[in-house]
Design an enzyme around this catalytic site. Structure first.
Site, mmCIF file in Angstrom:
data_model
loop_
_atom_site.group_PDB
_atom_site.id
_atom_site.type_symbol
_atom_site.label_atom_id
_atom_site.label_comp_id
_atom_site.label_asym_id
_atom_site.label_seq_id
_atom_site.Cartn_x
_atom_site.Cartn_y
_atom_site.Cartn_z
ATOM 1 N N PRO A 211 -3.861 -0.004 19.160
ATOM 2 C CA PRO A 211 -3.672 -0.496 17.787
ATOM 3 C C PRO A 211 -3.703 0.565 16.687
ATOM 4 O O PRO A 211 -3.312 0.279 15.556
ATOM 5 C CB PRO A 211 -4.822 -1.489 17.608
ATOM 6 C CG PRO A 211 -5.852 -1.058 18.583
ATOM 7 C CD PRO A 211 -5.118 -0.477 19.753
ATOM 8 N N LYS B 89 1.425 -0.422 15.360
ATOM 9 C CA LYS B 89 2.856 -0.498 15.667
ATOM 10 C C LYS B 89 3.256 -1.753 16.459
ATOM 11 O O LYS B 89 4.442 -2.039 16.607
ATOM 12 C CB LYS B 89 3.294 0.743 16.456
ATOM 13 C CG LYS B 89 3.331 2.010 15.625
ATOM 14 C CD LYS B 89 4.489 1.983 14.631
ATOM 15 C CE LYS B 89 4.367 3.022 13.567
ATOM 16 N NZ LYS B 89 4.454 2.533 12.200
ATOM 17 N N HIS C 270 0.848 -1.199 0.000
ATOM 18 C CA HIS C 270 0.000 0.000 0.000
ATOM 19 C C HIS C 270 0.877 1.240 0.000
ATOM 20 O O HIS C 270 1.790 1.358 0.795
ATOM 21 C CB HIS C 270 -0.908 0.015 1.236
ATOM 22 C CG HIS C 270 -2.077 -0.913 1.118
ATOM 23 N ND1 HIS C 270 -3.255 -0.722 1.799
ATOM 24 C CD2 HIS C 270 -2.254 -2.037 0.383
ATOM 25 C CE1 HIS C 270 -4.104 -1.688 1.491
ATOM 26 N NE2 HIS C 270 -3.521 -2.508 0.637
ATOM 27 N N TYR D 265 4.272 6.389 10.224
ATOM 28 C CA TYR D 265 3.416 5.267 9.809
ATOM 29 C C TYR D 265 4.225 4.201 9.075
ATOM 30 O O TYR D 265 4.081 3.007 9.336
ATOM 31 C CB TYR D 265 2.271 5.784 8.935
ATOM 32 C CG TYR D 265 1.122 4.814 8.822
ATOM 33 C CD1 TYR D 265 0.088 4.825 9.753
ATOM 34 C CD2 TYR D 265 1.073 3.879 7.791
ATOM 35 C CE1 TYR D 265 -0.963 3.932 9.667
ATOM 36 C CE2 TYR D 265 0.018 2.981 7.689
ATOM 37 C CZ TYR D 265 -0.997 3.013 8.628
ATOM 38 O OH TYR D 265 -2.031 2.121 8.540
ATOM 39 N N TYR E 255 -9.168 5.372 7.799
ATOM 40 C CA TYR E 255 -9.343 5.681 9.228
ATOM 41 C C TYR E 255 -10.404 6.773 9.301
ATOM 42 O O TYR E 255 -10.281 7.790 8.616
ATOM 43 C CB TYR E 255 -8.050 6.230 9.835
ATOM 44 C CG TYR E 255 -6.931 5.217 9.989
ATOM 45 C CD1 TYR E 255 -6.087 4.893 8.926
ATOM 46 C CD2 TYR E 255 -6.696 4.601 11.214
ATOM 47 C CE1 TYR E 255 -5.053 3.977 9.081
ATOM 48 C CE2 TYR E 255 -5.661 3.683 11.376
ATOM 49 C CZ TYR E 255 -4.840 3.379 10.311
ATOM 50 O OH TYR E 255 -3.825 2.466 10.462
HETATM 51 C C1 PHB Z 1 -5.602 -4.252 10.728
HETATM 52 O O1 PHB Z 1 -5.673 -4.449 9.508
HETATM 53 O O2 PHB Z 1 -5.897 -5.121 11.550
HETATM 54 C C2 PHB Z 1 -5.157 -2.926 11.221
HETATM 55 C C3 PHB Z 1 -4.744 -1.984 10.304
HETATM 56 C C4 PHB Z 1 -4.338 -0.728 10.740
HETATM 57 C C5 PHB Z 1 -4.344 -0.431 12.096
HETATM 58 C C6 PHB Z 1 -4.735 -1.392 13.013
HETATM 59 C C7 PHB Z 1 -5.143 -2.653 12.582
HETATM 60 O O3 PHB Z 1 -3.975 0.785 12.504
#
Ligand code: PHB
Ligand code: APR
Length: 392
Positions: A292, A296, A72, A384, A200
């Site tokens: 989460p 990280k 990505h 990130y 997000y």
């Molecule tokens: C996930 O795909 O489980 C996932 C992706 C991004 C995050 C947290 C979890 O910030």
């Protein structure tokens, strides 16, 4: 039983350590309390930083990720009825991989076993002894027998609830922590991802995240109260919240499908320091937990193991202890940078109970800064994709 490095826990941290040590001729045994099927099926996050992915490839465990994982180059943030793209590639020159943590665990186990590595499943460590001397030992139970693994060093890679961290006298350990007044309800759905990139979302009803595991499987999360019972969340209620929070009239449509798995996970920030006491070294979740948001957790575990493997290899090759002595300090620099980032991203995107209007205005300003100003976007993007290992 005797080995050079006794490893407690077959999560990403313990398995990667065993693999990296093997490549430098150092012998280890991994003790894991659960079964192989259990650790291979445990669904967790799925974003792998650029450097962490390189580490897995160099360790000889990245081939399937390279075939089946998804690269990505950016992600989106939705708020106030609009979507904004963070161009990770354009801002940093680096990308991330979307590939499930349990797939990483499967690949590391396969790589270890192929090379004759020793992983004892259903072998629960009960005590770690002698860490202040130079002959530590791990007592464990397997095949209904009490057994002992004698070693030169012990790596405590046994997660937050393990026995390694409590083996350090409480008076020698400092703990830093923060609980959040919310949790994530996560689902895995048999539905083709509706977008190529993660979304997000911040919404008045709370945070939501659109992610994926493969071109066929969607992974989604909604913020919920930390004491919610999963049984109060019917499939219809989960989908309703996902539609409202993620779509926000922006044209993005979440695709529904049968829910394969669902669960609620609490959120906390936690650091125990130092990460080493005598001959016991803590790595991964045994030493630190991040919320989460920003994914990280596994990436930090991998970064710890890079430092630990190099320090152990230097000790066995050259008899030098300086890198072992610096282990905790070296790791904690990155740990705190990741703690800051995870706390910040969590604070920016979630709805805090109580609805403090000042805090909400600050959240709006944070989002404005990272979506309209390149300086803000670049800071978010660099963190990130993962800060470079040669600087932290
Ligand atoms: C996930 O795909 O489980 C996932 C992706 C991004 C995050 C947290 C979890 O910030
Ligand atoms: N004896 C043997 N094994 C144990 C014991 C014990 N007493 N206690 C715990 N374990 C095992 C657990 O069953 C688990 O498989 O240790 C393993 C720890 O693995 P993880 O929890 O995956 O931790 P880690 O390898 O540090 O990986 C960190 O995992 O929880 C996520 O968000 C976190 O992504 C991060 C990653």
């Amino acid at each position: 039983m005797r080995t050079q490095v006794g490893i407690v826990g077959a999560g990403p941290a313990g398995l990667l350590l065993s693999q990296l040590l093997h490549r430098d001729g150092i012998d280890s045994v991994v003790l894991e309390s659960r079964s192989r099927a259990y650790v291979e099926g445990r669904i967790r996050a799925g974003v792998i930083e650029h450097g962490a992915a390189q580490t897995l490839i160099e360790a000889g465990a990245g081939a399937r990720m390279q075939r089946e994982g998804m690269i990505h180059q950016g992600f989106e943030i939705a708020f106030a009825g609009a979507r904004h793209r963070i161009d990770l590639h354009g801002l940093t020159g680096r990308d991330i991989w979307v590939y499930g943590q349990h797939e990483v665990v499967k690949d590391l186990i396969a790589a270890r076993l192929e090379m004759g590595g020793q992983i004892l499943f259903e072998a629960e460590a009960g005590a770690i002894e002698g860490i202040e001397g130079d002959r530590p030992a791990i007592r464990f139970g397997a095949d209904d027998k009490d057994q002992v693994l004698d070693c030169d060093f012990v790596a405590g890679c046994d997660g937050f609830h393990g026995i390694a961290r409590p083996a350090i006298p409480a008076s020698r350990l400092s703990v830093f922590e923060r609980d959040y007044p919310f949790a994530w309800l996560g689902i895995l759905a048999d539905a083709k991802p509706a977008s190529h990139e993660l979304v997000y979302a911040r919404h008045d009803r709370g945070f939501a995240l659109f992610s994926m595991r493969s071109p066929e499987i969607t992974r989604l999360y909604v913020q919920c109260p930390p004491d919610d019972d999963i049984n109060e969340w019917s499939d219809a209620r989960i989908w309703d919240e996902l539609h409202v929070r993620l779509e926000q009239g922006t044209g993005f449509r979440v695709k529904e499908g049968p829910i394969l798995q669902k669960g609620i996970t609490g959120m906390r920030s936690f650091v125990a320091a130092p990460m080493r006491f005598g001959r016991l070294f803590l790595a991964g979740d045994a030493a630190h937990i991040v919320p989460p948001t920003g994914a990280k957790g596994m990436n930090l575990a991998i970064a710890d193991i890079r430092v630990l493997a190099r320090a152990l290899v230097t000790f066995y090759r050259e008899g030098r202890t300086d890198l072992l002595d610096a282990y905790s300090e070296t790791c904690l620099k990155r740990v705190w940078l990741a703690q800051r980032f995870s706390w910040w991203m969590t604070s920016m995107l979630h709805r805090f109970p109580g609805n403090d209007p000042f805090q909400e205005k600050v959240q709006d300003a944070e989002l404005d800064f990272v979506t309209r100003f390149e300086e803000g976007a670049r800071s978010l993007a660099e963190n990130y994709v993962g800060l470079p290992y040669d600087r932290v």
